[in-house]
Design a protein around this motif. Sequence first.
Motif, mmCIF file in Angstrom:
data_model
loop_
_atom_site.group_PDB
_atom_site.id
_atom_site.type_symbol
_atom_site.label_atom_id
_atom_site.label_comp_id
_atom_site.label_asym_id
_atom_site.label_seq_id
_atom_site.Cartn_x
_atom_site.Cartn_y
_atom_site.Cartn_z
ATOM 1 N N TRP A 6 5.653 -30.106 -11.435
ATOM 2 C CA TRP A 6 5.344 -29.975 -10.016
ATOM 3 C C TRP A 6 6.185 -28.872 -9.382
ATOM 4 O O TRP A 6 5.690 -28.029 -8.660
ATOM 5 N N SER A 9 5.308 -25.384 -10.568
ATOM 6 C CA SER A 9 3.977 -24.906 -10.202
ATOM 7 C C SER A 9 4.043 -23.746 -9.216
ATOM 8 O O SER A 9 3.122 -22.937 -9.155
ATOM 9 N N TRP A 54 2.306 -27.109 -0.751
ATOM 10 C CA TRP A 54 3.310 -27.616 -1.670
ATOM 11 C C TRP A 54 4.513 -28.146 -0.903
ATOM 12 O O TRP A 54 5.045 -29.209 -1.226
ATOM 13 N N ASN A 58 5.560 -31.911 -1.043
ATOM 14 C CA ASN A 58 6.860 -32.147 -1.659
ATOM 15 C C ASN A 58 7.756 -33.001 -0.768
ATOM 16 O O ASN A 58 8.503 -33.844 -1.257
#
Length: 71
Positions: A6, A9, A54, A58
């Motif tokens: 993750w 990425s 993201w 996150n």
Amino acid sequence: MWLFLWRASLLYVFPLLMWGYCRFKGIGFDELDTGVNGHKWVVLSSYLLYVVLWLLINRYLLLFLRQRGRR
């Protein structure tokens, strides 16, 4: 391992976006690299949109993992 993928990425999505854009438009990478700036702006704006998403995801993922760790 999933958390590492993750976080990583942010690094591997940009080349994937370039590859996918070239496939979708049917152009070669050399045309994307030296071609019209419109192609570059589409890829860059797509990446920046991914980074914003993201960051939002996150934040909630970290909160979820912290709460899960307290149990």
